[in-house]
Every structure is written in structure tokens, then in C-alpha cells.
Motif scaffolding. Structure first.
Motif, PDB file in Angstrom:
ATOM      1  N   ALA A  73       0.533  -0.926   0.218  1.00  0.00           N
ATOM      2  CA  ALA A  73       0.314  -0.015   0.214  1.00  0.00           C
ATOM      3  C   ALA A  73       1.344   1.266   0.186  1.00  0.00           C
ATOM      4  CB  ALA A  73      -1.156   0.008   0.985  1.00  0.00           C
ATOM      5  N   ARG A  74       1.599   1.070   0.805  1.00  0.00           N
ATOM      6  CA  ARG A  74       2.536   2.197   1.058  1.00  0.00           C
ATOM      7  C   ARG A  74       3.142   2.263  -1.004  1.00  0.00           C
ATOM      8  NH1 ARG A  74       3.595   0.248   5.856  1.00  0.00           N
ATOM      9  NH2 ARG A  74       5.991  -1.180   5.414  1.00  0.00           N
ATOM     10  N   ILE A  75       4.115   1.631  -1.872  1.00  0.00           N
ATOM     11  CA  ILE A  75       3.866   1.454  -2.706  1.00  0.00           C
ATOM     12  C   ILE A  75       3.333   2.571  -3.452  1.00  0.00           C
ATOM     13  CG2 ILE A  75       5.440   0.623  -4.950  1.00  0.00           C
ATOM     14  CD1 ILE A  75       6.305  -1.513  -2.957  1.00  0.00           C
ATOM     15  N   ALA A  76       2.433   1.792  -4.085  1.00  0.00           N
ATOM     16  CA  ALA A  76       0.518   2.146  -4.684  1.00  0.00           C
ATOM     17  C   ALA A  76       0.291   3.517  -4.037  1.00  0.00           C
ATOM     18  CB  ALA A  76       0.259   1.521  -3.923  1.00  0.00           C
ATOM     19  N   GLU A  81       7.915   8.412  -7.452  1.00  0.00           N
ATOM     20  CA  GLU A  81       7.817   7.319  -8.638  1.00  0.00           C
ATOM     21  C   GLU A  81       6.523   7.391  -9.597  1.00  0.00           C
ATOM     22  OE1 GLU A  81      10.790   6.277  -8.706  1.00  0.00           O
ATOM     23  OE2 GLU A  81      11.054   5.572  -7.041  1.00  0.00           O
ATOM     24  N   THR A  82       6.848   7.021 -11.157  1.00  0.00           N
ATOM     25  CA  THR A  82       6.191   7.046 -11.810  1.00  0.00           C
ATOM     26  C   THR A  82       5.278   6.185 -12.178  1.00  0.00           C
ATOM     27  OG1 THR A  82       7.597   5.992 -13.068  1.00  0.00           O
ATOM     28  CG2 THR A  82       7.811   9.007 -13.884  1.00  0.00           C
ATOM     29  N   GLU A  85       7.398   2.684 -12.863  1.00  0.00           N
ATOM     30  CA  GLU A  85       8.072   2.372 -12.682  1.00  0.00           C
ATOM     31  C   GLU A  85       7.085   2.105 -10.376  1.00  0.00           C
ATOM     32  OE1 GLU A  85      11.927   1.456 -10.414  1.00  0.00           O
ATOM     33  OE2 GLU A  85      10.854   1.870 -12.220  1.00  0.00           O
ATOM     34  N   ALA A  86       6.625   3.110 -10.390  1.00  0.00           N
ATOM     35  CA  ALA A  86       6.158   2.592  -8.766  1.00  0.00           C
ATOM     36  C   ALA A  86       5.475   0.601  -9.648  1.00  0.00           C
ATOM     37  CB  ALA A  86       4.444   2.992  -8.782  1.00  0.00           C
ATOM     38  N   LEU A  87       5.227   1.235 -10.778  1.00  0.00           N
ATOM     39  CA  LEU A  87       4.266  -0.650 -10.801  1.00  0.00           C
ATOM     40  C   LEU A  87       5.246  -1.729 -10.834  1.00  0.00           C
ATOM     41  CD1 LEU A  87       1.156  -2.068 -11.329  1.00  0.00           C
ATOM     42  CD2 LEU A  87       2.319  -1.932 -13.479  1.00  0.00           C
ATOM     43  N   ARG A  88       6.444  -1.641 -10.702  1.00  0.00           N
ATOM     44  CA  ARG A  88       7.894  -2.453 -11.226  1.00  0.00           C
ATOM     45  C   ARG A  88       7.753  -2.429  -9.696  1.00  0.00           C
ATOM     46  NH1 ARG A  88      11.190  -4.183 -14.778  1.00  0.00           N
ATOM     47  NH2 ARG A  88      10.914  -2.876 -16.951  1.00  0.00           N
ATOM     48  N   GLY A 141      -1.559   6.064 -14.004  1.00  0.00           N
ATOM     49  CA  GLY A 141      -0.903   6.189 -14.934  1.00  0.00           C
ATOM     50  C   GLY A 141      -1.898   6.247 -16.423  1.00  0.00           C
ATOM     51  N   VAL A 142      -2.960   5.998 -16.059  1.00  0.00           N
ATOM     52  CA  VAL A 142      -4.055   6.591 -17.545  1.00  0.00           C
ATOM     53  C   VAL A 142      -3.900   7.929 -17.413  1.00  0.00           C
ATOM     54  CG1 VAL A 142      -6.309   6.208 -17.953  1.00  0.00           C
ATOM     55  CG2 VAL A 142      -5.273   4.066 -17.490  1.00  0.00           C
ATOM     56  N   ARG A 143      -4.261   8.892 -16.346  1.00  0.00           N
ATOM     57  CA  ARG A 143      -4.192  10.093 -15.875  1.00  0.00           C
ATOM     58  C   ARG A 143      -3.097  10.850 -16.301  1.00  0.00           C
ATOM     59  NH1 ARG A 143      -6.450   8.012 -11.096  1.00  0.00           N
ATOM     60  NH2 ARG A 143      -4.616   8.735  -9.797  1.00  0.00           N
ATOM     61  N   GLU A 144      -1.892  10.825 -15.902  1.00  0.00           N
ATOM     62  CA  GLU A 144      -0.674  10.847 -16.897  1.00  0.00           C
ATOM     63  C   GLU A 144       0.051  10.468 -17.911  1.00  0.00           C
ATOM     64  OE1 GLU A 144       2.491  10.320 -13.322  1.00  0.00           O
ATOM     65  OE2 GLU A 144       0.622  11.212 -11.278  1.00  0.00           O
ATOM     66  N   GLY A 145      -1.020   9.601 -18.612  1.00  0.00           N
ATOM     67  CA  GLY A 145      -0.665   9.238 -19.560  1.00  0.00           C
ATOM     68  C   GLY A 145       0.451   8.244 -20.087  1.00  0.00           C
ATOM     69  N   ASP A 146       0.639   7.653 -19.114  1.00  0.00           N
ATOM     70  CA  ASP A 146       1.563   6.405 -19.184  1.00  0.00           C
ATOM     71  C   ASP A 146       0.618   4.964 -19.709  1.00  0.00           C
ATOM     72  OD1 ASP A 146       4.337   7.896 -18.505  1.00  0.00           O
ATOM     73  OD2 ASP A 146       3.127   7.949 -16.429  1.00  0.00           O
TER      74      ASP A 146
END
Length: 199
Positions: A73-76, A81-82, A85-88, A141-146
Motif C-alpha cells: 500500500a505504501r508503494i501504491a 515514482e512514475t 516504476e511504481a508498478l515495477r 498511470g492513465v491520468r498521467e498518460g503512461d
């Protein structure tokens, strides 16, 4: 150290000792009486906190799963991070946590594998929590275009990601987690997932 009295006995202390009892006796033989004996209290004192043996087993399983959920949850929830990178990092932390539990304490991991099969509602809640965390990362990621979500549905995309990486977090695959080359295989799957999410 004096044994706890029923006034000082806490649910958390019971769960800590239950883990030790499960480690020592395994899920088939461990009883509430064993837990009470290890605590130095009557089994009635344990039942005041957990009404049944099943409730105690569910609580100890939830406690074990929640440790992983809290780390993830802390990572999410970070925006440092982008989203890629957060997903990785999220998948890496999940895989590391599962490998750590399986490799460092195989007796308790085997016990929890049995308990997980008995406490499906706890497991379902845990999976929903993890998929929700993934959905947060995907949505950002969708909102930021990644990322591009499948059918513009971050939750469905998150569930697909969770299912696609099952080999690296489902306890059924624990024997494979120490095989040579597993890290490279994990990296290849995550790389493929991230490429698939590109808009």
C-alpha cells in the motif's frame, strides 16, 4: 516475565503466540488449548478474544496477509515514482515478500498455505485489496498518460495484471521461486506487462 492475566491479554499477543504454536505443531495439531498453555492463561481467556478456533485461524491468517498488504500500500500510494516504476516496484515487493515468507520460514509458510485454503473469505479480501492497489497505480498511470487501461477500466486492467503475474505470488508456485533464473523470468514478465500497458 509474568504470564499475562485475562485483563492484560490482548488479541495481538494471542495472534503472536498462535503463530509460534502453529509453527511448532502445524495446523492439524495446533489447538486453542496449546495457545492458551503457551500464554499461561485458560483457553476461556483466548475465547474471550476469538469466539471459535476458526475465528482465531482467520485472524492469524489475516494478520499474516496484512503485513504484505501494508508494505504494498505504501508503494501504491506514493507519487514519488512514475506509475511504471511504481508498478515495477509493487510487483517486485510482492514477489520478494512471498519468497521471503516461503524461504525463511518454510514450516510457517506451509501452515499458512493450509490456513489459506480454509479461510477463503480472508484470502478474497486480501486479493481484492491488492487488486485495488494495482488499480490505483493503473488509474494514476492513465491520468498521467503512461498507461492505457483495457476498455478504459483500471480495475479490470488491475485484475488482469494480478492474474498475469500469478506465478510470482500464488503460494501454489512456491517451489519454483528458488529455481535458477526465476528473477530473470520475473523481470521478463513485468517488462512485458509494462510494454502492454503503454498507450
Amino acid at each position: 516475565m509474568a504470564p499475562p492475566t485475562s485483563e492484560t491479554l490482548t488479541a495481538e499477543r494471542i495472534l503472536e503466540v498462535t503463530e509460534e504454536v502453529l509453527r511448532r505443531h502445524g495446523p492439524a495439531k495446533a489447538t486453542v488449548v496449546d495457545v492458551a498453555r503457551a500464554l499461561g492463561v485458560s483457553h476461556g481467556s483466548v475465547y474471550r478474544h476469538f469466539r471459535t478456533k476458526a475465528a482465531l485461524r482467520e485472524a492469524v491468517t489475516k494478520r499474516w496477509l496484512d503485513r504484505t498488504s501494508q508494505t504494498l500500500a505504501r508503494i501504491a500510494g506514493t507519487t514519488d515514482e512514475t506509475p511504471p516504476e511504481a508498478l515495477r516496484q509493487w510487483f517486485g515487493a510482492l514477489f520478494a515478500a512471498k519468497r521471503h515468507k516461503a524461504g525463511d520460514d518454510p514450516e510457517l509458510f506451509a501452515t499458512y498455505t493450509v490456513l489459506l485454503a480454509d479461510t477463503s473469505s480472508v484470502v478474497e479480501e486480501h486479493v481484492l485489496d491488492l487488486v485495488g492497489q494495482l488499480a490505483d497505480i493503473v488509474g494514476r498511470g492513465v491520468r498521467e498518460g503512461d498507461f492505457a487501461a483495457v476498455d478504459d477500466d483500471a480495475a479490470a486492467t488491475a485484475r488482469a495484471l494480478f492474474d498475469a503475474t500469478n506465478r510470482f505470488h500464488d503460494p501454489a508456485y512456491a517451489r519454483e521461486w528458488e529455481q535458477p533464473g526465476i528473477e530473470a523470468e520475473f523481470t521478463a514478465v513485468v517488462d512485458l506487462v509494462l510494454r502492454g500497458l503503454r498507450p
